[in-house]
Design a protein around this motif. Structure first.
Motif, mmCIF file in Angstrom:
data_model
loop_
_atom_site.group_PDB
_atom_site.id
_atom_site.type_symbol
_atom_site.label_atom_id
_atom_site.label_comp_id
_atom_site.label_asym_id
_atom_site.label_seq_id
_atom_site.Cartn_x
_atom_site.Cartn_y
_atom_site.Cartn_z
ATOM 1 N N GLU A 138 25.625 -42.909 57.718
ATOM 2 C CA GLU A 138 24.433 -43.063 58.154
ATOM 3 C C GLU A 138 24.714 -42.624 59.554
ATOM 4 O OE1 GLU A 138 20.671 -44.293 56.026
ATOM 5 O OE2 GLU A 138 21.581 -45.816 57.338
ATOM 6 N N GLU A 139 26.235 -44.132 59.948
ATOM 7 C CA GLU A 139 26.382 -43.847 61.113
ATOM 8 C C GLU A 139 27.552 -42.821 61.644
ATOM 9 O OE1 GLU A 139 28.485 -47.489 59.676
ATOM 10 O OE2 GLU A 139 26.615 -48.998 59.953
ATOM 11 N N ALA A 140 27.973 -42.068 60.837
ATOM 12 C CA ALA A 140 28.973 -41.195 61.164
ATOM 13 C C ALA A 140 28.239 -40.016 61.723
ATOM 14 C CB ALA A 140 29.806 -41.812 59.467
ATOM 15 N N GLY A 141 27.177 -40.476 61.788
ATOM 16 C CA GLY A 141 25.774 -38.442 61.416
ATOM 17 C C GLY A 141 25.749 -38.142 61.006
ATOM 18 N N LEU A 142 25.662 -38.065 59.507
ATOM 19 C CA LEU A 142 25.159 -37.544 58.877
ATOM 20 C C LEU A 142 23.889 -37.164 58.519
ATOM 21 C CD1 LEU A 142 25.848 -35.828 56.098
ATOM 22 C CD2 LEU A 142 25.484 -37.618 54.513
ATOM 23 N N ALA A 143 23.141 -35.795 58.992
ATOM 24 C CA ALA A 143 21.760 -35.501 59.365
ATOM 25 C C ALA A 143 20.845 -35.204 57.549
ATOM 26 C CB ALA A 143 21.325 -34.629 59.972
ATOM 27 N N ARG A 144 19.766 -36.634 57.722
ATOM 28 C CA ARG A 144 19.350 -36.076 56.290
ATOM 29 C C ARG A 144 18.754 -34.709 55.971
ATOM 30 N NH1 ARG A 144 15.532 -41.962 56.925
ATOM 31 N NH2 ARG A 144 17.599 -43.613 57.305
ATOM 32 N N TYR A 168 16.243 -41.867 50.999
ATOM 33 C CA TYR A 168 16.229 -40.990 52.322
ATOM 34 C C TYR A 168 16.475 -39.672 52.453
ATOM 35 C CZ TYR A 168 17.178 -46.466 52.649
ATOM 36 O OH TYR A 168 17.446 -47.734 52.533
ATOM 37 N N GLY A 169 15.712 -39.088 51.649
ATOM 38 C CA GLY A 169 15.207 -38.121 52.171
ATOM 39 C C GLY A 169 16.923 -36.525 51.860
ATOM 40 N N TYR A 170 17.640 -37.295 51.654
ATOM 41 C CA TYR A 170 18.962 -36.135 51.245
ATOM 42 C C TYR A 170 18.920 -35.306 50.094
ATOM 43 C CZ TYR A 170 21.668 -39.119 54.694
ATOM 44 O OH TYR A 170 21.717 -39.822 55.769
ATOM 45 N N GLU A 171 20.024 -34.415 49.855
ATOM 46 C CA GLU A 171 19.206 -33.660 49.230
ATOM 47 C C GLU A 171 20.839 -33.436 47.824
ATOM 48 O OE1 GLU A 171 20.666 -28.855 47.982
ATOM 49 O OE2 GLU A 171 19.494 -29.016 49.088
ATOM 50 N N VAL A 172 20.458 -34.665 46.871
ATOM 51 C CA VAL A 172 21.260 -35.056 46.181
ATOM 52 C C VAL A 172 22.353 -34.237 45.048
ATOM 53 C CG1 VAL A 172 22.194 -37.314 44.398
ATOM 54 C CG2 VAL A 172 20.241 -37.342 46.895
#
Length: 325
Positions: A138-144, A168-172
């Motif tokens: 998240e801190e590195a800017g990975l978009a949900r 948190y809404g990511y496609e895992v």
């Protein structure tokens, strides 16, 4: 007098013993341990298959949660609920595979009010590490909403990472060598499940770009293959070495796609950050705790289950209840 799992440099290596309280380390806070857990590092220590323990006799166990029995520190008082992970406990200092232990106050963190000590150890170092990985991404800017790969997905860190990322809404996308656990991984939130053999071949300098982010718990060739398959400006959080400590990768993903490799460690996270992360863990939906596959054992079963973990025969979490026979 507390019971402990004692390691000795002889056969049998691990045995349960009852010791006098005066044999416990001379440290500030005495904790009655409610629960501990079995991590891969613990399994290496107990079996002797990793150079984790160097002095004997020794009580292993890198995690525990329990109730303060006595304290010489003004940071904690009797009956406080506390969690311990990291700081070399279970490696250099006697650890949590015991009914009671004495530790430094600075190694402890208060257990959040909404989390029981049992639930805290359902997460343990594995859950703490998984949340730290999520925060690094998240801190590195990975978009949900983007695709994130998790290697070693049936292990402790991996299975918590799958649930947290999905929440948190990511496609895992989950990677495992246990095809019989695909249904369970999907129940945790994995959109796709990949066989680990896809990541075991000799890595290419660059491969087809497939994921925006990744959490790797395996290392070695697997991590090298993951790096080669990241999308431009992808982020990879590296947190484990179950497959080995080498990294047979090229610089191509970094200089041609701008991929970021983010190191994650949980053992020495400063107390303010550690408290915040545990609070975030406590705020996760209770259903996530219910979904986590786990097994509860007593001290006597640790050596046997440690062998099973090394052999890859464990999935989910292994709780240790020192009150069990």
């Amino acid at each position: 007098m507390p019971r402990v799992l004692m390691l000795k440099d002889e056969d049998p290596r691990a045995r349960v013993e009852t010791i006098d309280d005066d044999r416990l380390p001379e440290r500030a806070v005495t904790v009655d341990i409610d629960y501990s857990d079995l991590n891969y590092k613990d399994a290496l220590a107990v079996t002797g298959k990793g150079k984790i323990v160097r002095e004997y006799p020794f009580v292993p166990g890198i995690d525990f949660a329990g109730t303060v029995r006595d304290s010489e520190s003004d940071q904690y008082a009797p009956d406080d609920k506390v969690i311990l992970t990291g700081w070399g406990v279970g490696e250099r200092y006697w650890g949590g595979f015991a009914e009671r232990m004495r530790v430094d106050a600075d190694w402890l963190v208060p257990c959040p009010e909404t989390l029981s000590t049992r639930e805290a150890m359902l997460f343990g170092t594995a859950g703490l590490s998984a949340m730290l990985c999520v925060e690094r991404l998240e801190e590195a800017g990975l978009a949900r909403g983007t695709a994130v790969l998790v290697t070693g997905a049936t292990g402790g860190v991996g299975s918590w990472a799958v649930q947290m990322l999905a929440h948190y809404g990511y496609e895992v996308h989950a990677v495992t060598g246990k095809p019989d656990q695909e249904r369970w991984l999907r129940s945790l939130g994995a959109a796709e499940v990949h066989d680990r053999t896809e990541f075991e071949g000799e890595p290419r300098l660059l491969d087809k770009a497939r994921w925006a982010g990744a959490i790797d718990t395996v290392g070695d060739t697997t991590l090298a293959n993951v790096l080669a398959q990241m999308e431009p400006h992808g982020r990879v959080a590296a947190v484990g070495l179950a497959g080995g400590s080498a990294l047979p990768a090229s610089v191509m993903p970094f200089i041609l796609r701008g991929v970021s490799l983010l190191g994650v460690e949980s053992a020495r996270v400063p107390l303010p950050r550690r408290r915040d992360v545990w609070q975030r863990i406590a705020e996760l939906p209770r259903a996530m705790r219910d979904n986590m596959h786990h097994e509860a054992i007593g001290l006597e079963m640790i050596a046997e289950r440690a062998e099973a973990m090394i052999n890859g025969d464990i999935h989910g979490r292994l709780l240790i209840d020192p009150s069990l026979d």
